[in-house]
Design a protein around this motif. Structure first.
Motif, PDB file in Angstrom:
ATOM      1  N   CYS A  11       0.996  -1.421  -0.090  1.00  0.00           N
ATOM      2  CA  CYS A  11      -0.038   0.050  -0.190  1.00  0.00           C
ATOM      3  C   CYS A  11       0.743   1.328   0.013  1.00  0.00           C
ATOM      4  CB  CYS A  11      -0.811   0.067   1.211  1.00  0.00           C
ATOM      5  SG  CYS A  11      -1.919   1.513   1.372  1.00  0.00           S
TER       6      CYS A  11
ATOM      7  N   HIS B 172      -0.455  -4.618   5.381  1.00  0.00           N
ATOM      8  CA  HIS B 172      -2.047  -4.562   5.816  1.00  0.00           C
ATOM      9  C   HIS B 172      -3.118  -5.180   4.920  1.00  0.00           C
ATOM     10  CE1 HIS B 172      -1.880  -0.410   4.463  1.00  0.00           C
ATOM     11  NE2 HIS B 172      -3.185  -0.773   4.002  1.00  0.00           N
ATOM     12  N   GLU B 173      -2.642  -5.471   3.629  1.00  0.00           N
ATOM     13  CA  GLU B 173      -3.654  -5.999   2.654  1.00  0.00           C
ATOM     14  C   GLU B 173      -3.311  -7.538   2.631  1.00  0.00           C
ATOM     15  OE1 GLU B 173      -3.150  -3.478  -0.687  1.00  0.00           O
ATOM     16  OE2 GLU B 173      -3.398  -1.632   0.384  1.00  0.00           O
TER      17      GLU B 173
ATOM     18  N   GLU C  62      -9.032  -4.782   0.938  1.00  0.00           N
ATOM     19  CA  GLU C  62      -8.681  -3.891   1.689  1.00  0.00           C
ATOM     20  C   GLU C  62      -8.671  -2.356   1.033  1.00  0.00           C
ATOM     21  OE1 GLU C  62      -6.971  -0.707   4.287  1.00  0.00           O
ATOM     22  OE2 GLU C  62      -6.039  -1.555   2.421  1.00  0.00           O
TER      23      GLU C  62
HETATM   24 ZN   LIG Z   1      -3.854  -0.130   2.069  1.00  0.00          ZN
END
Ligand SMILES: [Zn+2]
Length: 344
Positions: free
Chosen positions: A38, A63-64, A149
């Motif tokens: 990201c 975080h994805e 996400e």
């Molecule tokens: Zn992200």
């Protein structure tokens, strides 16, 4: 457990690190398959901070993510080992006032992967609450699961816009979030979505989607294009997804009377806006911070074929090349939409 660790600005290593791995009764343990990179991961890598969040000690990025359940806590009934899943990376306090109001994304106590000091998911395994873990439909791949996400941000924007079927919209900024916001707006009922940017490579990718109309603002007059397309009436909805102060200069002149502007992009510095310009036509302004209650809806749209994210995956790197993947992401090649890392 070997993870991708941001030691400090511009210093990444793939090394063993102790991450909390205790499985509570409501948690699941997941073997990570795929993680998307990201813009925020890249920003922590290149700048060591985003606003008030500062990397002061080594932190695992990412975080994805999507993966496979390998263990479930004693109270978990909705998921079982072997289930393919994706994860919502922000965990709110379940008893907070914000969570009880349903707006858990703005819970001040939310703990979000790879936002310091919380470790992210670029590791072989993670422990996560079952309530924030979503089963992938059989026809949704891990790679697509890891794109839910960022799509969720676009979904939140489309929901905040309150789209009416047949609306005409504009997304300013054709980065990953801009394109995914346009996809969510089309799935949400927009008849067409203009998408503006300065880079032809990005617009070319956006323009492959039916209903998305690319506008290069270096060579095309955006106001004139919108006026011609709407008979000088203006757009029903604008999604500002560039975060560029420039985009705000004539933003309200492009919206119809009583139209809506949704602020998705995050300018690095405060930005001036034409308040009277907005008031004179009673323009509604909405803001978006991450998302709430949209992962299952996003998955349903992928499974139904109404949104296809596969063309947005530019390249997939093996886990041992994770640092190379981040260096590539930091280059910001205009033709790269989403770079992913295959962990498992
Ligand atoms: Zn992200």
């Amino acid at each position: 457990m070997k993870a991708l660790v941001l030691e400090r600005v511009r210093a990444l290593s793939l090394r063993d690190i102790d991450i909390p791995s205790e499985l509570g009764p409501d948690d699941v343990r997941i073997a990570i398959d795929t993680v998307g990179i990201c813009g925020s991961d890249v920003h922590y890598f290149t700048h060591g901070r985003i606003g008030p969040y500062v990397v002061n000690e080594p932190m695992v990025l990412g975080h994805e993510a999507a993966g496979t359940i390998i263990e479930t806590g004693s109270a978990v009934t909705t998921l079982k080992p072997g289930d393919r899943v994706c994860m919502e990376p922000g965990i709110p306090d379940p008893n907070s006032r914000a969570t009880r109001l349903g707006i858990y994304n703005v819970d001040p106590a939310v703990s979000f992967w790879a936002t310091p000091p919380v470790h992210g998911c670029l590791a072989p395994e993670v422990v996560h609450p079952a309530a924030f873990t979503f089963k992938l439909p059989d026809n949704v791949s891990f790679a697509e699961g890891a794109m839910i996400e960022p799509l969720a941000v676009g979904m939140q924007a489309a929901i905040k816009a309150g789209i009416t079927p047949g609306d005409t919209a504009l997304v300013t900024g054709a980065g990953p979030i801009g394109i995914m916001t346009a996809l969510a707006a089309l799935a949400g009922g927009c008849a067409k979505v203009f998408i503006s940017d300065l880079q032809d490579e990005k617009l070319e990718i956006a323009g492959r989607y039916p209903g998305m109309i690319p506008v290069n603002i270096k060579t095309q007059d955006l106001k004139k294009t919108i006026d011609e397309a709407t008979g000088d009436w203006g757009l029903d909805v604008i999604f500002e997804a560039s975060g560029s102060p420039k985009a705000f200069e004539n933003l309200f002149t492009l919206v119809r009377p009583a139209g809506t502007v949704v602020l998705v992009g995050m300018p690095v510095e405060p930005v001036a806006i034409d308040v009277v310009g907005a008031q004179a036509r009673e323009i509604r302004i909405e803001t978006v911070f991450r998302y709430a209650h949209v992962f299952d809806r996003a998955l349903d749209l992928i499974a139904s074929g109404k949104i296809d994210l596969k063309p947005l995956i530019s390249e997939t790197f093996p886990f041992e090349d994770a640092i190379t993947a981040f260096e590539r992401a930091a280059e910001g090649r205009p033709g790269d939409v989403k770079l992913q890392i295959k962990v498992g």
